[in-house]
Design a protein around this motif. Structure first.
Motif, PDB file in Angstrom:
ATOM      1  N   UNK A 120      -3.862 -23.405  35.705  1.00  0.00           N
ATOM      2  CA  UNK A 120      -4.659 -24.043  34.665  1.00  0.00           C
ATOM      3  C   UNK A 120      -5.681 -22.581  34.271  1.00  0.00           C
ATOM      4  N   UNK A 121      -5.776 -22.564  33.056  1.00  0.00           N
ATOM      5  CA  UNK A 121      -6.337 -21.684  32.559  1.00  0.00           C
ATOM      6  C   UNK A 121      -7.984 -21.383  32.749  1.00  0.00           C
ATOM      7  N   UNK A 122      -8.367 -20.123  33.240  1.00  0.00           N
ATOM      8  CA  UNK A 122      -9.597 -20.026  33.530  1.00  0.00           C
ATOM      9  C   UNK A 122     -10.535 -20.700  32.144  1.00  0.00           C
ATOM     10  N   UNK A 123     -11.710 -21.026  32.657  1.00  0.00           N
ATOM     11  CA  UNK A 123     -12.685 -21.492  31.374  1.00  0.00           C
ATOM     12  C   UNK A 123     -12.706 -20.467  30.443  1.00  0.00           C
ATOM     13  N   UNK A 124     -12.191 -20.819  29.214  1.00  0.00           N
ATOM     14  CA  UNK A 124     -12.114 -19.912  28.084  1.00  0.00           C
ATOM     15  C   UNK A 124     -13.710 -19.263  27.771  1.00  0.00           C
ATOM     16  N   UNK A 125     -14.700 -20.077  27.725  1.00  0.00           N
ATOM     17  CA  UNK A 125     -15.895 -19.569  27.449  1.00  0.00           C
ATOM     18  C   UNK A 125     -16.627 -19.251  28.633  1.00  0.00           C
ATOM     19  N   UNK A 126     -16.055 -18.277  29.223  1.00  0.00           N
ATOM     20  CA  UNK A 126     -16.578 -17.753  30.443  1.00  0.00           C
ATOM     21  C   UNK A 126     -18.151 -17.544  30.225  1.00  0.00           C
ATOM     22  N   UNK A 174     -13.393 -18.162  36.222  1.00  0.00           N
ATOM     23  CA  UNK A 174     -12.310 -17.478  36.081  1.00  0.00           C
ATOM     24  C   UNK A 174     -11.365 -17.785  37.117  1.00  0.00           C
ATOM     25  N   UNK A 175     -11.776 -16.877  38.410  1.00  0.00           N
ATOM     26  CA  UNK A 175     -10.717 -17.084  39.537  1.00  0.00           C
ATOM     27  C   UNK A 175     -10.616 -18.246  40.100  1.00  0.00           C
ATOM     28  N   UNK A 176     -11.747 -19.223  40.287  1.00  0.00           N
ATOM     29  CA  UNK A 176     -11.481 -20.201  41.175  1.00  0.00           C
ATOM     30  C   UNK A 176     -10.761 -21.229  39.998  1.00  0.00           C
ATOM     31  N   UNK A 217      -7.212 -20.476  40.423  1.00  0.00           N
ATOM     32  CA  UNK A 217      -6.677 -20.876  41.857  1.00  0.00           C
ATOM     33  C   UNK A 217      -6.629 -22.302  41.783  1.00  0.00           C
ATOM     34  N   UNK A 218      -7.266 -23.068  40.996  1.00  0.00           N
ATOM     35  CA  UNK A 218      -7.522 -24.478  41.036  1.00  0.00           C
ATOM     36  C   UNK A 218      -8.159 -24.811  42.353  1.00  0.00           C
ATOM     37  N   UNK A 219      -9.136 -23.903  42.568  1.00  0.00           N
ATOM     38  CA  UNK A 219      -9.861 -24.127  43.908  1.00  0.00           C
ATOM     39  C   UNK A 219     -11.202 -24.840  43.498  1.00  0.00           C
ATOM     40  N   UNK A 220     -11.233 -26.219  43.336  1.00  0.00           N
ATOM     41  CA  UNK A 220     -12.309 -26.801  42.959  1.00  0.00           C
ATOM     42  C   UNK A 220     -13.467 -26.736  44.032  1.00  0.00           C
ATOM     43  N   UNK A 221     -13.145 -26.716  45.314  1.00  0.00           N
ATOM     44  CA  UNK A 221     -14.234 -26.758  46.438  1.00  0.00           C
ATOM     45  C   UNK A 221     -14.788 -25.479  46.017  1.00  0.00           C
ATOM     46  N   UNK A 274     -15.627 -29.869  34.750  1.00  0.00           N
ATOM     47  CA  UNK A 274     -15.017 -29.573  35.889  1.00  0.00           C
ATOM     48  C   UNK A 274     -13.501 -30.711  35.606  1.00  0.00           C
ATOM     49  N   UNK A 275     -13.771 -31.943  35.300  1.00  0.00           N
ATOM     50  CA  UNK A 275     -12.445 -32.761  35.431  1.00  0.00           C
ATOM     51  C   UNK A 275     -11.571 -32.130  34.313  1.00  0.00           C
ATOM     52  N   UNK A 276     -11.843 -31.503  33.290  1.00  0.00           N
ATOM     53  CA  UNK A 276     -11.004 -30.872  32.235  1.00  0.00           C
ATOM     54  C   UNK A 276     -10.261 -29.607  32.920  1.00  0.00           C
ATOM     55  N   UNK A 277     -11.032 -28.760  33.529  1.00  0.00           N
ATOM     56  CA  UNK A 277     -10.661 -27.553  34.192  1.00  0.00           C
ATOM     57  C   UNK A 277      -9.573 -27.634  35.488  1.00  0.00           C
ATOM     58  N   UNK A 278      -9.782 -28.830  36.145  1.00  0.00           N
ATOM     59  CA  UNK A 278      -9.279 -28.891  37.243  1.00  0.00           C
ATOM     60  C   UNK A 278      -8.206 -30.413  37.333  1.00  0.00           C
TER      61      UNK A 278
END
Length: 285
Positions: free
Chosen positions: A29-35, A229-231, A234-238, A280-284
């Motif tokens: 999943x792409x990191x949040x584009x608008x970091x 970005x990193x999380x 990695x799809x590391x929602x926690x 978050x629901x769209x990012x993960x």
């Protein structure tokens, strides 16, 4: 002699037009584009490419262009102020303004860098000519150039990478504590948005963010950038939620080394954290 920034961003813009912009970063999943944070607290519009400045005479000690300060300290102050506007945003032209001021400062502080660039040499390789006195100017120039490209899409980031990445790596070697571990924070964010084959990847990004948080554990943008970005990569929602909860629960003033977190910085970081959590629901998935 033509200034570096317009050339770099012109290449980035051409690349973005030639290819359909890809995601902000490869991965599940792409990191949040608008970091948010130093990469802008909200999605910035495409940065305005400044016009080429008039030529300056001698590369031995290049003066600032007409209309710019000939005092490197003043030019650096301009770069910091513009970057802060971009971070606390929205301020569409702020990254271009930061880069222009940073380049003026860098030319004054590092004539050898200016001479190499003006001679048509590799701008990324020229970073090796910058000494400690030019570290902050190079930092803001690399950071602002990357952010201007990122607003245009992944193709533009790939176009600016040969200049920005080695430049930021040079800054990290010279003074990794700048801007609350800004060089490490930037490299972590950038590496999370690139595949390992071109200098990115999760492990490289993880190492950069780890170092940033060691150097400046109380600076909220280190946590926000890592979450965005990193999380996400990695799809590391926690881990994502834990980092942002840390930002939201920080006491007033925080605990950034060298002093408290300014209230406007803390509030902007909290705003960015809330925005990321809302998405978050769209990012993960």
């Amino acid at each position: 002699m033509r200034r570096l920034l317009p050339r770099v961003l012109a290449v980035a813009a051409a690349a973005a037009g030639a290819m359909a912009p890809g995601p902000a970063a490869p991965g599940p999943q792409a990191p949040a584009a608008a970091s948010p944070g130093p990469a802008a607290a909200a999605a910035p519009p495409a940065a305005t490419v400044p016009p080429a400045a008039p030529a300056t005479p001698s590369p031995g000690s290049p003066p600032a262009p007409a209309g710019g300060s000939s005092d490197p300290a003043a030019a650096l102050a301009e770069a910091r102020a513009a970057a802060r506007r971009a971070r606390l945003g929205p301020a569409p032209a702020a990254w271009s303004e930061a880069a222009a001021a940073a380049e003026r400062a860098l030319r004054l502080l590092s004539p050898a860098w200016a001479a190499a660039v003006d001679a048509g040499g590799d701008a990324g390789a020229a970073a090796a000519r910058v000494g400690p006195e030019g570290a902050e100017a190079l930092y803001w120039l690399a950071r602002a150039s990357w952010e201007g490209a990122r607003a245009r899409g992944f193709a533009a980031v790939l176009a600016v990478k040969p200049f920005a990445m080695p430049s930021m790596e040079r800054v990290a070697a010279l003074d990794e504590r700048l801007d609350h571990a800004g060089p490490r924070r930037a490299l972590g964010s950038w590496r999370a948005g690139l595949p390992a084959a071109v200098g990115g990847g999760a492990e490289a990004a993880r190492a950069e963010f780890r170092r940033a948080r060691e150097l400046a554990p109380g600076w909220p943008w280190n946590a926000v950038e890592e979450a965005a970005t990193l999380r996400v990569l990695l799809q590391d929602r926690k881990g994502f939620e834990a980092l942002l909860a840390e930002v939201l629960s920080a006491p007033p003033g925080g605990g950034a080394p060298g002093g408290e977190v300014p209230p406007e910085e803390a509030e902007a970081a909290r705003r960015a954290a809330r925005d990321l959590l809302a998405r978050a629901d769209r990012l993960f998935r």
